[in-house]
Motif scaffolding. Structure first.
Motif, PDB file in Angstrom:
ATOM      1  N   HIS A   1       0.843  -0.989   0.018  1.00  0.00           N
ATOM      2  CA  HIS A   1      -0.075  -0.290   0.274  1.00  0.00           C
ATOM      3  C   HIS A   1       1.078   1.103   0.082  1.00  0.00           C
ATOM      4  O   HIS A   1       2.036   1.247   0.057  1.00  0.00           O
ATOM      5  CB  HIS A   1      -0.691   0.068   1.364  1.00  0.00           C
ATOM      6  CG  HIS A   1      -1.957  -1.035   1.675  1.00  0.00           C
ATOM      7  ND1 HIS A   1      -1.661  -2.315   1.412  1.00  0.00           N
ATOM      8  CD2 HIS A   1      -3.386  -0.721   1.450  1.00  0.00           C
ATOM      9  CE1 HIS A   1      -2.644  -2.650   1.690  1.00  0.00           C
ATOM     10  NE2 HIS A   1      -4.045  -2.142   1.572  1.00  0.00           N
ATOM     11  N   LYS A   2       0.264   2.238  -0.275  1.00  0.00           N
ATOM     12  CA  LYS A   2       0.963   3.435  -0.455  1.00  0.00           C
ATOM     13  C   LYS A   2      -0.117   5.042  -0.821  1.00  0.00           C
ATOM     14  O   LYS A   2      -1.101   4.324  -1.178  1.00  0.00           O
ATOM     15  CB  LYS A   2       2.262   3.359  -0.977  1.00  0.00           C
ATOM     16  CG  LYS A   2       2.542   5.091  -1.929  1.00  0.00           C
ATOM     17  CD  LYS A   2       3.678   5.097  -1.706  1.00  0.00           C
ATOM     18  CE  LYS A   2       4.481   6.643  -2.327  1.00  0.00           C
ATOM     19  NZ  LYS A   2       4.863   7.402  -1.146  1.00  0.00           N
TER      20      LYS A   2
ATOM     21  N   ASP B   1      -3.163  -2.229  -1.898  1.00  0.00           N
ATOM     22  CA  ASP B   1      -2.917  -3.854  -1.818  1.00  0.00           C
ATOM     23  C   ASP B   1      -2.798  -4.451  -2.960  1.00  0.00           C
ATOM     24  O   ASP B   1      -2.930  -5.029  -4.155  1.00  0.00           O
ATOM     25  CB  ASP B   1      -4.352  -4.544  -1.570  1.00  0.00           C
ATOM     26  CG  ASP B   1      -4.437  -5.926  -0.712  1.00  0.00           C
ATOM     27  OD1 ASP B   1      -3.100  -6.862  -0.709  1.00  0.00           O
ATOM     28  OD2 ASP B   1      -5.321  -6.520  -1.043  1.00  0.00           O
TER      29      ASP B   1
ATOM     30  N   HIS C   1       7.469   2.757   0.432  1.00  0.00           N
ATOM     31  CA  HIS C   1       5.158   2.003   0.116  1.00  0.00           C
ATOM     32  C   HIS C   1       5.874   1.975   1.654  1.00  0.00           C
ATOM     33  O   HIS C   1       6.343   2.370   2.508  1.00  0.00           O
ATOM     34  CB  HIS C   1       5.467   0.892  -0.655  1.00  0.00           C
ATOM     35  CG  HIS C   1       6.715  -0.549   0.405  1.00  0.00           C
ATOM     36  ND1 HIS C   1       7.861  -0.418   0.322  1.00  0.00           N
ATOM     37  CD2 HIS C   1       6.179  -1.572   1.814  1.00  0.00           C
ATOM     38  CE1 HIS C   1       8.245  -1.048   0.867  1.00  0.00           C
ATOM     39  NE2 HIS C   1       7.850  -2.065   1.295  1.00  0.00           N
ATOM     40  N   GLN C   2       4.281   2.175   2.052  1.00  0.00           N
ATOM     41  CA  GLN C   2       4.197   1.753   3.626  1.00  0.00           C
ATOM     42  C   GLN C   2       3.898   1.244   4.319  1.00  0.00           C
ATOM     43  O   GLN C   2       3.448   1.165   5.457  1.00  0.00           O
ATOM     44  CB  GLN C   2       3.748   3.441   3.654  1.00  0.00           C
ATOM     45  CG  GLN C   2       3.849   4.687   3.472  1.00  0.00           C
ATOM     46  CD  GLN C   2       3.199   6.061   2.321  1.00  0.00           C
ATOM     47  OE1 GLN C   2       1.521   5.327   2.115  1.00  0.00           O
ATOM     48  NE2 GLN C   2       3.468   6.906   3.189  1.00  0.00           N
ATOM     49  N   ARG C   3       2.962  -0.321   3.548  1.00  0.00           N
ATOM     50  CA  ARG C   3       2.853  -0.851   3.823  1.00  0.00           C
ATOM     51  C   ARG C   3       2.845  -1.956   2.750  1.00  0.00           C
ATOM     52  O   ARG C   3       2.945  -2.079   1.762  1.00  0.00           O
ATOM     53  CB  ARG C   3       1.125  -0.670   4.463  1.00  0.00           C
ATOM     54  CG  ARG C   3       0.956  -2.102   5.883  1.00  0.00           C
ATOM     55  CD  ARG C   3      -1.379  -2.157   5.378  1.00  0.00           C
ATOM     56  NE  ARG C   3      -1.751  -1.736   5.347  1.00  0.00           N
ATOM     57  CZ  ARG C   3      -2.848  -1.575   5.967  1.00  0.00           C
ATOM     58  NH1 ARG C   3      -3.433  -1.997   5.401  1.00  0.00           N
ATOM     59  NH2 ARG C   3      -3.174   0.232   6.973  1.00  0.00           N
ATOM     60  N   GLY C   4       3.583  -3.186   3.285  1.00  0.00           N
ATOM     61  CA  GLY C   4       3.251  -4.982   2.638  1.00  0.00           C
ATOM     62  C   GLY C   4       4.512  -4.843   2.443  1.00  0.00           C
ATOM     63  O   GLY C   4       5.930  -4.383   3.025  1.00  0.00           O
ATOM     64  N   ARG C   5       5.200  -5.565   1.338  1.00  0.00           N
ATOM     65  CA  ARG C   5       6.889  -6.062   1.403  1.00  0.00           C
ATOM     66  C   ARG C   5       6.598  -6.412  -0.353  1.00  0.00           C
ATOM     67  O   ARG C   5       6.435  -6.420  -0.857  1.00  0.00           O
ATOM     68  CB  ARG C   5       6.002  -7.865   1.676  1.00  0.00           C
ATOM     69  CG  ARG C   5       7.546  -8.219   1.672  1.00  0.00           C
ATOM     70  CD  ARG C   5       7.825 -10.129   2.630  1.00  0.00           C
ATOM     71  NE  ARG C   5       8.215 -10.023   2.988  1.00  0.00           N
ATOM     72  CZ  ARG C   5       9.357 -11.368   1.933  1.00  0.00           C
ATOM     73  NH1 ARG C   5       8.248 -11.785   1.870  1.00  0.00           N
ATOM     74  NH2 ARG C   5      10.204 -11.903   1.767  1.00  0.00           N
TER      75      ARG C   5
END
Lengths: 267, 411
Positions: free
Chosen positions: A35-36, A46, A80-84
């Motif tokens: 996510h960003k 996502d 990015h701010q969430r996830g991998r």
């Protein structure tokens, strides 16, 4: 995870891997739940995708759909701010050494070329190899001349960007990115700022590059190029990766209504 | 084979006759309408009468003795006569540097060096009461230039600029030391370079010394301040902003006063720093604050995409600044930089406020000093204006040439 490992860990050389069919190769780019946000606006929502070594992926979609941002998270011009995100086995973290390593893995070509206007074409290409890889000047210049020959304009080496046509500038920009010997090439609308007569010369260079087994992620609306060269196409809309598939599937049998309407608009 | 469009339709027609040639120029620029024709004629008449008055004054009224009687005073101030060879040595060093510049860049450097050498040579030949040695040293200026030229000639081409910079810094320091002299505690004056008091270093020499020092030192300091102001480190950024805005908020005259009266209070008692150095440092600090803002503006005009391209290539942030944004930023502001240098050069005449005898002050002092000269203000100020104009115009000319040279490959 086994499938996170780069090729060398599996005991195969890069050229050996490229002999394998796509499905059996290792993943060079992995996105899991990425996510960003820009402020409160969600630009990437996502994103889950795996790109194989040597695969050519064309990313397309309406403007503001997040496709450029997606591309720029691959070499961390955007965070990015969430996830991998894993690029060639390197996990994207805030560690500056990881960042340097990923920048070495990736080369980028921009819509506006972004050549350095105060340097000749040759110096544009030799700058990074000399300053980042500490290559001696002579060696860097020889390599740069080979690259200029590869993109078809060795005679323009001593000229400044402003003395070159748009197509020539973009070819120098491709040579500049290749000079760092990246594993992955990222193209951000490389032909959108070009006159129609010059688009072909840039696409030809990209076509040849794809034939050498380079992993390429291209944001482009050149659908002829996509149909001919892409292994996979990915449609972005409103921050989401809506549909992926082979050009055959996307053009002839799109699963999403949005893909159909978008293709109808641009074709 | 198909023919080209030009072959099919023949050559394009010529422009209308009244738009070309000198008649065309006159018509387009001076007499394009009735009103502009009237303005042209009125201005022409006014200019004619002004010129007539000027020529009359030059021929019948003006008396230049106030200048010609005291040429050395205007050039070096009250510098002790027996030490005139010291500024001349400095002049020879600078001439050598000009010769190096000639070999290194040619073009504008060549024109400037040639004009300067010719000027000094002519001055040296003026039948004026002057010691043979001093005259000989002046006549040696072209030889010094040739020497500098051949020194640069034997340096490999790619490292000439670097060596010019190193030599230039050396020449500047050596000139300052040789002109002002120095004494070391416990040793005295080595090589017989007796210190000359600050009020004895004057005239055009003082303006040039201060300007050269200020110009060469304020550019790198200004760049450093600008980079600090753009930095993401809050403390560094705040310090640079505070420095720049404080200095810019204070008139130069005030700073000069402070350098004379306040700064020495902070020095140890037995150290006596010459006003020459204090004023040089003050002018540098003043100028570098303005320079910093110029540089910041120039770098802000460089597209952020340029640094992104550098980052994407794996360059570190400082490398991106040094190799990509800074050179482009500086090229954007060559006119502003030179404008800053020009105003710095003119501002050096403000040091009269702390009791130094610069060119303008010498002129003023000359007017009030002798009763027979008191009516010659016109001559003195015209002369001063001419001298300042020659130097500032040279700077502007060189700036334009540099811009043209660097303009190669502009976006």
């Amino acid at each position: 995870m086994q499938d996170d490992q780069p090729a060398a860990a599996n005991g195969m050389s890069k050229s050996d891997i490229l002999q394998l069919p796509l499905e059996q190769r290792d993943d060079i780019i992995i996105y899991e739940g990425v996510h960003k946000w820009f402020g409160t606006f969600c630009v990437l929502r996502d994103i889950n995708v795996r790109i194989k070594r040597g695969e050519v992926v064309v990313v397309f979609g309406p403007s503001g759909s997040g496709k450029s941002t997606f591309l720029r998270t691959i070499n961390r011009l955007e965070q990015h701010q969430r996830g991998r995100i894993v690029v060639d086995g390197i996990e994207m973290t805030n560690d500056i050494r990881n960042l340097d390593a990923i920048r070495r893995e990736t080369g980028m070509v921009f819509q506006q070329f972004n050549l350095f206007p105060h340097m000749t074409a040759l110096s544009n290409i030799t700058l990074a190899p000399m300053r980042v890889r500490h290559m001696p000047r002579r060696e860097a210049e020889e390599a740069a001349m080979q690259l200029l020959e590869r993109v078809g304009i060795p005679e323009q080496a001593a000229k400044y960007p402003a003395e070159l046509s748009g197509g020539q500038q973009q070819r120098v920009a491709i040579a500049r990115a290749l000079a760092m010997q990246p594993q992955i090439m990222l193209f951000d609308e490389p032909t959108s700022a070009l006159d129609p007569e010059m688009i072909k010369e840039v696409l030809d260079v990209m076509r040849e590059l794809a034939a050498t087994g380079m992993t390429m992620v291209c944001v482009t609306h050149e659908m002829g190029f996509a149909r001919e060269v892409a292994d996979r196409m990915a449609l972005f809309d409103e921050g989401m990766l809506l549909e992926t598939g082979t050009p055959e599937q996307i053009f002839n049998n799109p699963q999403e209504e949005r893909t159909k309407t978008f293709l109808d608009q641009i074709l | 084979m198909s023919t080209t469009t030009a072959e099919r339709f023949g050559p394009a027609p010529p422009p209308p006759a009244f738009t070309v040639g000198w008649q065309g120029w006159l018509r387009m620029n001076l007499f394009s309408s009735w009103s502009s024709g009237i303005v042209t004629i009125a201005l022409g008449v006014a200019l004619f009468f002004a010129a007539l008055g000027g020529v009359r004054w030059l021929i019948f009224t003006s008396d230049w003795a106030v200048i010609t009687d005291r040429v050395p005073l205007y050039i070096v101030g009250t510098y002790p006569r027996e030490y005139y060879w010291r500024p001349e040595i400095a002049l020879l060093l600078v001439s050598g540097l000009m010769g190096m510049a000639w070999r290194t860049w040619g073009g504008p450097a060549r024109g400037f060096a040639a004009a300067f050498g010719a000027l000094v040579f002519v001055v040296a030949l003026i039948p004026y009461q002057m010691d043979v040695l001093y005259r000989a040293l002046l006549l040696a200026v072209p030889a010094a230039m040739a020497g500098g030229y051949y020194c640069a000639h034997f340096i490999p081409e790619q490292s000439r600029t670097k060596w010019f910079g190193i030599t230039g810094a050396g020449v500047l320091i050596a000139s300052l030391l040789v002109i002002a002299g120095f004494s070391l505690p416990g040793i005295g004056s080595p090589a017989g370079l007796h210190p000359v008091t600050e009020s004895e270093v004057g005239g055009l020499m003082l303006n040039l010394l201060l300007a050269a020092f200020g110009i060469i030192a304020s550019l790198p300091i200004g760049i450093a301040l600008a980079l600090g102001r753009r930095s993401r480190l809050p403390v560094l950024k705040f310090a640079c902003v505070a420095f720049i805005e404080t200095i810019r908020g204070v008139p130069l005259i005030t700073l000069l006063f402070m350098s004379r009266h306040l700064l020495p209070l902070t020095f140890p008692e037995n150290i006596d720093v010459s006003l020459l150095y204090l004023s040089g440092i003050t002018i540098t600090i003043f100028s570098s604050a303005y320079m910093a803002e110029n540089v910041r503006g120039g770098m802000a005009a460089v597209s952020p995409q340029q640094s992104q391209a550098g980052e994407a290539l794996g360059l570190k942030q400082w490398q991106t600044t040094l190799f990509i944004t800074l050179p482009q930023g500086l090229r954007n502001i060559i006119p502003a930089i030179v404008g800053q240098f020009i105003s710095l050069f003119k501002d050096t005449s403000l040091v009269f406020i702390i009791g130094m005898l610069d060119l303008v002050e010498i002129g003023r002092a000359g007017l009030s000093g002798k009763i027979e000269y008191s009516d010659n203000g016109m001559e003195v100020y015209l002369f001063l204006a001419l001298v300042f104009w020659v130097f500032t115009f040279s700077m502007a000319y060189i700036s334009r040439r540099i811009e043209r040279t660097l303009g190669v490959g502009r976006r």
